[in-house]
Design an enzyme around this catalytic site. Structure first.
Site, short mmCIF file in Angstrom:
data_model
loop_
_atom_site.label_atom_id
_atom_site.label_comp_id
_atom_site.label_asym_id
_atom_site.label_seq_id
_atom_site.Cartn_x
_atom_site.Cartn_y
_atom_site.Cartn_z
CE LYS A 22 -1.68 1.83 3.96
NZ LYS A 22 -1.43 3.27 3.97
CG ASN A 23 2.51 2.60 3.61
OD1 ASN A 23 1.31 2.84 3.48
ND2 ASN A 23 3.08 2.42 4.81
NE ARG A 92 0.34 12.24 7.21
CZ ARG A 92 0.69 13.45 7.60
NH1 ARG A 92 -0.18 14.26 8.12
NH2 ARG A 92 1.94 13.85 7.50
CG ASP A 116 -3.73 10.42 11.20
OD1 ASP A 116 -3.07 10.33 12.25
OD2 ASP A 116 -3.25 10.22 10.08
CG ASP A 304 2.69 1.24 9.62
OD1 ASP A 304 2.39 2.14 10.41
OD2 ASP A 304 2.78 1.41 8.38
CB VAL A 326 7.49 6.29 14.42
CG1 VAL A 326 7.22 6.98 13.09
CG2 VAL A 326 8.80 5.52 14.36
C1 UD1 Z 1 4.43 6.57 6.38
C2 UD1 Z 1 3.49 5.40 6.21
C3 UD1 Z 1 2.98 4.92 7.57
C4 UD1 Z 1 4.16 4.60 8.47
C5 UD1 Z 1 5.13 5.78 8.53
C6 UD1 Z 1 6.39 5.48 9.32
C7 UD1 Z 1 2.42 5.86 4.10
C8 UD1 Z 1 1.15 6.15 3.38
N1 UD1 Z 1 2.36 5.82 5.41
O1 UD1 Z 1 3.71 7.65 6.95
O2 UD1 Z 1 2.20 3.75 7.34
O3 UD1 Z 1 3.65 4.35 9.74
O4 UD1 Z 1 5.51 6.17 7.21
O5 UD1 Z 1 7.01 4.35 8.84
O6 UD1 Z 1 3.45 5.64 3.49
N2 UD1 Z 1 6.86 14.29 10.83
C9 UD1 Z 1 6.96 15.62 11.16
N3 UD1 Z 1 6.98 16.54 10.15
C10 UD1 Z 1 6.89 16.20 8.83
C11 UD1 Z 1 6.77 14.82 8.51
C12 UD1 Z 1 6.76 13.89 9.53
O7 UD1 Z 1 7.04 15.99 12.33
O8 UD1 Z 1 6.90 17.08 7.97
C13 UD1 Z 1 6.85 13.29 11.91
C14 UD1 Z 1 5.52 12.56 12.03
O9 UD1 Z 1 4.61 13.29 12.83
C15 UD1 Z 1 5.95 11.27 12.67
C16 UD1 Z 1 7.31 11.01 12.06
O10 UD1 Z 1 7.77 12.25 11.59
O11 UD1 Z 1 6.09 11.44 14.07
C17 UD1 Z 1 7.33 9.98 10.95
O12 UD1 Z 1 6.42 10.34 9.96
P1 UD1 Z 1 6.59 9.90 8.43
O13 UD1 Z 1 7.77 8.99 8.30
O14 UD1 Z 1 6.57 11.13 7.60
O15 UD1 Z 1 5.27 9.06 8.19
P2 UD1 Z 1 4.30 9.12 6.96
O16 UD1 Z 1 5.08 9.31 5.71
O17 UD1 Z 1 3.18 10.05 7.26
#
Ligand code: UD1
Length: 423
Positions: A22-23, A92, A116, A304, A326
């Site tokens: 999915k991701n 998202r 979320d 996850d 995370v």
């Molecule tokens: C993706 C995955 C999700 C997985 C996550 C971590 C998808 C659709 N989703 O989510 O299933 O759980 O990676 O492996 O691919 N953060 C910030 N600022 C930002 C971006 C992120 O503070 O601009 C923080 C987030 O709040 C979180 C952490 O960084 O605490 C990790 O987030 P991120 O790796 O970006 O997760 P997603 O890409 O949203």
């Protein structure tokens, strides 16, 4: 608003197939915007999130067709550049169109996703990175508006190896003028898959699979056909299912090398993990032993799979500490697990789980995809009936979950829920 009715007690045994991640596929679909013409993706899972991303792309002007296990995306010369709130709030990952749209159209207007069930999940790294690449970014009326006639390569450091920010910046950088370096980049297999897709399209990306990605911008990219990499989180969920139910499952298509720490934890819990020709087998006899887990960006233990390991520990022999690094709000799931009798106490990033001999079936609610899957696993080892509500979350990420569980011997069915009474 369907629910799953899970009758506990079955030992899962047999074979299950894992399709594309999915991701990964959601980002590949977004990346298809970078090249005019027809992109074809295969090993595409039949899940709700793919349907939502298909709609996002259609509204941007693409023609999107779904075949069995595939999606064909026809990208026009002129794209619209707006992703609406009604879709972004449902998924998202829609924000993955931000980078490709700025790169291709010079502008993007993408709704802010809001919070979320698993945390606040900022976009600050995405924004700071795009600004480094020369974009002007502002937030107005719930939308993020980014403009840049032509992005220019730059050195970008991420405070945290964010998966989404790495992907958005990669997709922006491939068409930027000059060289972009992304330092402290995420190293998830999904990122590697996206890099390989971009390289096949004609992009220049070096350091693939490392935390320093160097992108040399090119003038244009061409559409390609690409097979999505298998879903390691779904594969990991089946491995957990085998362990928690004291079962024996061959996970066809599962890539053990993408799950090293998770499978090592299952081995420590007492499971036997064996590689196979095109997957791996997980066998378990007896009660699992409690295992401490710390979630971290890849190659660390995936956040996850944290809800599933919490479920496993709740019936394990002993006490375990699970640390979430995370997503800070992922503990919402603990309250649902407690309804099944689990003994879990949380404090900040940590959860202490004292294993019980048996859980006790009850009505519970899925707040997100992974919590939903973990509640089903807990229901499989609970005494009596567990009804998991709001399973549309599970539909977002698990293809044919109930059918696959039933084929492995579980007593699970899907039930339609009539509109709830106001009181
Ligand atoms: C993706 C995955 C999700 C997985 C996550 C971590 C998808 C659709 N989703 O989510 O299933 O759980 O990676 O492996 O691919 N953060 C910030 N600022 C930002 C971006 C992120 O503070 O601009 C923080 C987030 O709040 C979180 C952490 O960084 O605490 C990790 O987030 P991120 O790796 O970006 O997760 P997603 O890409 O949203």
């Amino acid at each position: 608003m369907d629910r799953f009715v899970v009758v506990g007690g079955a030992r899962l045994a047999g074979e299950v197939s894992v399709t594309g991640a999915k991701n990964s596929v959601l980002k590949l679909m977004a990346a298809s915007l970078l090249a005019e013409g027809t992109t074809r993706l295969t090993a595409v899972p039949d899940i709700l999130d793919v349907a939502i991303m298909s709609e996002v792309l259609r509204r941007l002007g693409c023609t999107v067709e779904r075949g069995p296990g595939s999606v064909t995306i026809d990208v026009p010369t002129e794209l619209s550049h707006e992703a609406d709130y009604d879709l972004v709030r449902r998924m998202r990952a829609s924000i993955a169109v931000l980078g490709p749209l700025v790169a291709r159209c010079g502008q993007a207007k993408v709704a802010l996703p809001g919070g979320d069930a698993i945390g606040s999940r900022g976009l600050d790294f995405h924004i700071a990175g795009l600004v480094k690449l020369g974009a002007h970014v502002e937030s107005e009326h719930g939308y993020l508006i980014a403009t840049a006639p032509r992005l220019t390569g730059a050195q970008v450091w991420l405070d945290f190896p964010s998966v989404g920010a790495t992907e958005n910046l990669l997709m922006a950088a491939v068409l930027a003028k000059g060289t972009t370096t992304i330092d402290n980049a995420a190293r998830e297999p999904d990122i590697v898959d996206l890099c390989q897709f971009l390289v096949a399209m004609g992009a220049s990306v070096e350091g693939i699979g490392t935390s320093t990605l160097v992108v040399e911008g090119v003038e244009r990219l061409s559409p390609v056909e690409h097979r999505t990499l298998p879903d390691r989180i779904v594969a990991g969920t089946w491995a957990m299912a085998a362990t928690i139910t004291r079962g024996d499952i061959y996970v066809r298509g599962g890539r053990a090398e993408h799950l090293e720490i998770a499978l090592d934890k299952l081995t420590m819990a007492g499971a036997l993990v064996e590689p196979g020709p095109d997957g791996f087998r997980v066998r378990m006899e007896g009660r699992p032993k409690a295992v401490d887990v710390v979630t971290l960006p890849y190659p660390g233990f995936p956040t996850d799979l944290q809800p599933m390991v919490l479920a496993l520990n709740s019936v394990a022999d002993g006490t375990a500490m699970v640390t979430e690094n995370v997503f800070e709000a992922r503990w919402m799931f603990v309250n649902e697990l407690a309804r099944l009798g689990a003994d879990v106490r949380t404090d900040g990033h940590h959860a202490v789980v004292r294993g019980r001999e048996v859980l006790s079936g009850a009505p519970v609610k899925a707040h997100d995809i992974r919590a939903g899957a973990a509640l089903v696993l807990a229901g499989l080892v609970a005494d009596g009936v567990t009804e998991v509500a709001d399973v549309h979350h599970i539909d977002r990420g698990y293809e044919g979950f109930v059918d696959k569980l039933v084929a492995l011997g579980a007593d699970v069915r899907r039930e339609q829920v009539e509109d709830e009474q106001p009181f």
